[in-house]
Design an enzyme around this catalytic site. Structure first.
Site, PDB file in Angstrom:
ATOM      1  CE  LYS A  79      -3.870  -1.947   2.277  1.00 57.72           C
ATOM      2  NZ  LYS A  79      -5.301  -1.708   3.686  1.00 57.72           N
ATOM      3  N   GLY A 141      -3.264   0.464  18.284  1.00 56.02           N
ATOM      4  CA  GLY A 141      -1.772   0.376  16.924  1.00 56.02           C
ATOM      5  C   GLY A 141      -1.611   1.617  16.109  1.00 56.02           C
ATOM      6  N   GLY A 143       0.235   1.690  13.369  1.00 58.74           N
ATOM      7  CA  GLY A 143       0.594   1.374  12.009  1.00 58.74           C
ATOM      8  C   GLY A 143       0.165   1.695  11.255  1.00 58.74           C
ATOM      9  N   GLY A 144       0.094   0.724   9.813  1.00 60.02           N
ATOM     10  CA  GLY A 144      -0.656   1.699   8.385  1.00 60.02           C
ATOM     11  C   GLY A 144      -1.958   1.896   8.410  1.00 60.02           C
ATOM     12  CG  LEU A 231      -9.480  -1.763  10.679  1.00 56.06           C
ATOM     13  CD1 LEU A 231      -9.768  -1.120  12.568  1.00 56.06           C
ATOM     14  CD2 LEU A 231      -8.331  -1.395  10.835  1.00 56.06           C
ATOM     15  N   GLY A 255     -13.693  -7.419  11.006  1.00 55.71           N
ATOM     16  CA  GLY A 255     -13.525  -6.669   9.283  1.00 55.71           C
ATOM     17  C   GLY A 255     -14.280  -6.984   8.094  1.00 55.71           C
TER      18      GLY A 255
HETATM   19  P1  ATR Z   1      -0.555  -2.119   9.283  1.00 54.06           P
HETATM   20  O1  ATR Z   1      -0.307  -1.553   7.969  1.00 54.06           O
HETATM   21  O2  ATR Z   1      -1.010  -4.071   9.793  1.00 54.06           O
HETATM   22  O3  ATR Z   1      -0.449  -1.398  10.909  1.00 54.06           O
HETATM   23  P2  ATR Z   1       2.342  -2.239  10.587  1.00 54.06           P
HETATM   24  O4  ATR Z   1       2.253  -1.341  10.349  1.00 54.06           O
HETATM   25  O5  ATR Z   1       3.536  -2.824  11.246  1.00 54.06           O
HETATM   26  O6  ATR Z   1       0.941  -3.154   9.864  1.00 54.06           O
HETATM   27  O7  ATR Z   1       1.894  -1.592  12.317  1.00 54.06           O
HETATM   28  C1  ATR Z   1       1.122  -3.032  13.238  1.00 54.06           C
HETATM   29  C2  ATR Z   1       0.840  -2.615  14.238  1.00 54.06           C
HETATM   30  O8  ATR Z   1       0.224  -3.816  15.021  1.00 54.06           O
HETATM   31  C3  ATR Z   1       1.273  -1.213  15.472  1.00 54.06           C
HETATM   32  O9  ATR Z   1       1.100  -0.694  15.933  1.00 54.06           O
HETATM   33  C4  ATR Z   1       2.595  -2.420  16.204  1.00 54.06           C
HETATM   34  O10 ATR Z   1       3.099  -1.490  17.171  1.00 54.06           O
HETATM   35  P3  ATR Z   1       4.136  -1.168  17.202  1.00 54.06           P
HETATM   36  O11 ATR Z   1       4.149  -0.143  17.112  1.00 54.06           O
HETATM   37  O12 ATR Z   1       5.021  -1.632  18.538  1.00 54.06           O
HETATM   38  O13 ATR Z   1       5.530  -2.504  16.550  1.00 54.06           O
HETATM   39  C5  ATR Z   1       0.730  -3.207  16.702  1.00 54.06           C
HETATM   40  N1  ATR Z   1       1.522  -4.693  17.114  1.00 54.06           N
HETATM   41  C6  ATR Z   1       2.143  -5.644  16.673  1.00 54.06           C
HETATM   42  N2  ATR Z   1       1.985  -6.794  17.182  1.00 54.06           N
HETATM   43  C7  ATR Z   1       1.612  -6.220  18.531  1.00 54.06           C
HETATM   44  C8  ATR Z   1       1.349  -7.247  19.696  1.00 54.06           C
HETATM   45  N3  ATR Z   1       2.180  -7.840  20.265  1.00 54.06           N
HETATM   46  N4  ATR Z   1       1.113  -6.401  20.458  1.00 54.06           N
HETATM   47  C9  ATR Z   1       0.358  -4.773  20.298  1.00 54.06           C
HETATM   48  N5  ATR Z   1       0.784  -4.438  19.624  1.00 54.06           N
HETATM   49  C10 ATR Z   1       1.345  -4.818  18.063  1.00 54.06           C
END
Ligand code: ATR
Length: 290
Positions: A79, A141, A143-144, A231, A255
């Site tokens: 994306k 979260g 992230g993206g 989601l 989602g």
């Molecule tokens: P996406 O595009 O799906 O949002 P991403 O940009 O890699 O993917 O973001 C993943 C999100 O899930 C982030 O907010 C991540 O937290 P961090 O920024 O601290 O890495 C969160 N995430 C992933 N694994 C996690 C876990 N086990 N517990 C809590 N948050 C998690």
């Protein structure tokens, strides 16, 4: 359009071609959804799923459009690359820094849009009757996936928005980025800071959900009559959907509806016709294995 096939002397019908690019892509429901939309609206088109690794993205997209393709959906992990690829972008795509829909315009340029956020909002409001106006909303979260839904949520005039993340700094930065986009308080925090807070709607946008994990959330976080929305989706209720049910959510949803609604919005961008989504959501729901 019909053209003569020289070899066979038969008429070949050239259908408009669409596809979803991603990696992995095998289990994508998008081809099914778009074919159902096409059938329902009487449109003739082809839609396929193509596995495209990030390093091949630019070439694959260029080839697709050079060979007459009309539109693409892009999913994980493409994306952000699609965002960079687009010649021009809608405002919601600009803000989310991610593009899930590419469309060939009449002048030959490629438009990038992001229909994820509007897909979520439509599922919540139109399909589930959850009006976001005046709500205290929490997004888990930063992230993206979180970035893509913030602007459309703010447009619904909630009372406040908190973005909580494992890496606190990312949540604080994301909240600051959207600070002037809504006329409401937007704050970033860690999960520990949620103690003694209450929310009417909690959205899970962490990728942890896909592996069945959940951040540790304090009891009492969900207000009475509040709802939960993950989601992510799966054949079985996700860990967060189960958390919502355990915490007496009025509704605890995954989602799947958002997936269908974001697809409907992409279909509209490409074809100028808005498909009805209810029957498609019901069909996909009925096919989930217990
Ligand atoms: P996406 O595009 O799906 O949002 P991403 O940009 O890699 O993917 O973001 C993943 C999100 O899930 C982030 O907010 C991540 O937290 P961090 O920024 O601290 O890495 C969160 N995430 C992933 N694994 C996690 C876990 N086990 N517990 C809590 N948050 C998690």
């Amino acid at each position: 359009m019909g053209v003569m096939d020289g070899k066979k002397g038969a008429i070949m019908v050239l259908t408009d071609r669409y596809a979803v690019f991603g990696c992995p892509i095998k289990h994508s429901k998008s081809p099914r959804i778009h074919r159902l939309f096409a059938e329902q609206t009487g449109q003739t088109l082809g839609y396929t799923a193509v596995e495209v690794p990030a390093e091949q993205f630019r070439t694959a997209v260029a080839t697709f459009f050079a060979e007459g393709g009309k539109g693409l959906n892009c999913t994980v992990p493409l994306k952000e690359l699609a965002w960079s690829y687009a010649d021009r972008k809608t405002e919601r795509a600009e803000l989310s820094k991610a593009v899930n829909t590419l469309a060939l315009l009449a002048d030959g340029s490629i438009l990038g849009d992001n229909t994820d956020g509007i897909g979520l909002v439509t599922d919540l409001t139109a399909n589930h009757g959850i009006a976001l106006a005046g709500m205290r909303i929490l997004i888990l979260g930063a992230g993206g996936a979180s970035r893509g839904i913030i602007a459309p949520i703010l447009e619904q005039s909630p009372q406040s928005l908190v973005i909580a993340n494992r890496t606190v700094d990312k949540a604080v930065k994301l909240a600051a980025e959207f600070h002037d986009k809504g006329k409401i308080p937007i704050t970033g925090s860690g999960f520990d800071d949620l103690e003694n807070r209450q929310f009417d709607l909690i959205l899970n946008a962490t990728s942890a959900s896909l592996s069945g994990q959940l951040p540790l959330l304090p009891p009492g976080l969900l207000a009475a009559q509040g709802s939960c929305y993950d989601l992510a989706y799966g054949n079985e209720p996700t860990a967060f959907v189960r958390w919502g049910l355990e915490n007496h959510a009025a509704k605890s949803l995954d989602g799947l509806g958002m997936l269908v609604e974001q697809a409907a919005e992409a279909f509209f961008i490409w074809r100028g016709i808005r498909p009805k989504t209810r029957s498609v959501i019901e069909l996909l729901n009925s096919e989930r294995q217990p």
